[in-house]
Design an enzyme around this catalytic site. Sequence first.
Site, PDB file in Angstrom:
ATOM      1  CE  LYS A 119      17.267-108.073   8.996  1.00 48.11           C
ATOM      2  NZ  LYS A 119      16.431-108.912   9.870  1.00 48.11           N
ATOM      3  CE  LYS A 200      17.960 -98.692  16.512  1.00 48.36           C
ATOM      4  NZ  LYS A 200      16.668 -99.331  16.439  1.00 48.36           N
ATOM      5  CE  LYS A 203      20.424-107.931  18.689  1.00 48.78           C
ATOM      6  NZ  LYS A 203      19.756-109.188  18.988  1.00 48.78           N
TER       7      LYS A 203
END
Length: 333
Positions: A119, A200, A203
Amino acid sequence: MAQPKTKKTVFSGVQPTGDLHIGNLIGALSLWVREQERHDNIFCVVDLHALTIPEAIEAKALHRSSLDVAALYVACGIDPDKSIIFLQSQVRQHAELAWILECVTPMGWMNRMTQFKTKAQMQETVGTGLYTYPILQAADILLYHTDLVPVGEDQRQHIEITQDIAQRFEGLFGYHFTRPEIMVREVGARVMGLDDPEAKMSKSAANPRHAIGILDAPGVILKKLKSAKTDSRTAVDAADLGAGVRNLLTIYQAFAGGTWEEAVRRFDGQGYGALKTGVAEATIAGLEPIQRRFKELRADEPALEAMLRRSAAAAAERAEATMVEVRKAVGVR
Ligand code: TRP
């Protein structure tokens, strides 16, 4: 009658950012619903974790997103009379315990966290909260002496560090936190992206055709599945399934029920077009009652807020019981 001492405590959290998708439903929510009679469940909308990417949140919209997620939990089958569903920010003990645990967690442990590295991508400008994110997560879990944490595989490292932090805290201060374990669903634990069956379902993907939202309209679901990535073959071959086809079958099995073998047999030899239509039909039918219930719940916001306040009070009572002991252990009152 409830028998709290014989039941295991299950805690999980979900971020109020982005739309919940079928990967969340299949990988986590459905597991929670299935286990809700057996366990003592605590479900938390982690709005404080959402602040770790301040650029991505709109302060005015954050609470609304939290309400949406809470309503979706209930719509997906979590019964607020059986489980505690609350907003993390409404139970102040989470932030308090996180600070205390930050003080005992070596920086070296944080440096190994892979999600942070992904991130933050080594930018010096990211908030420090993103770095200590796993410690707030550890606080969430440890506050309630959680036994089981139903989350996706990607969260394994965060559960392991929670165990390590608990152990270190005990070594330093002698207070014992229950060591939590990860609970991964055996079927469909990992739903992959429709555009990229190697990653995967997430969102935050940029491609709008990456994920199917739990609240997506039937036409949108069909369109997204029709454009799902498969492989260079044209028909399902049970003996040689590509990653994209496997993912579609995983989704089918989750919504249609039955075994993996049945799902494969149902589509073996059929063209990819027929596979996609079949998966879309099962998905639309599976999501319809959830979408209906969600609309009802969102239509009465005061009732939803009241339910969350009641749950937060119940959570706070338990969290405070832990904090009384933790404060004593570290020497503050
Ligand atoms: N980190 C989790 C995620 O990204 C969310 C989370 C926060 C969580 N606190 C938690 C999950 C406690 C389980 C238990 O999905």
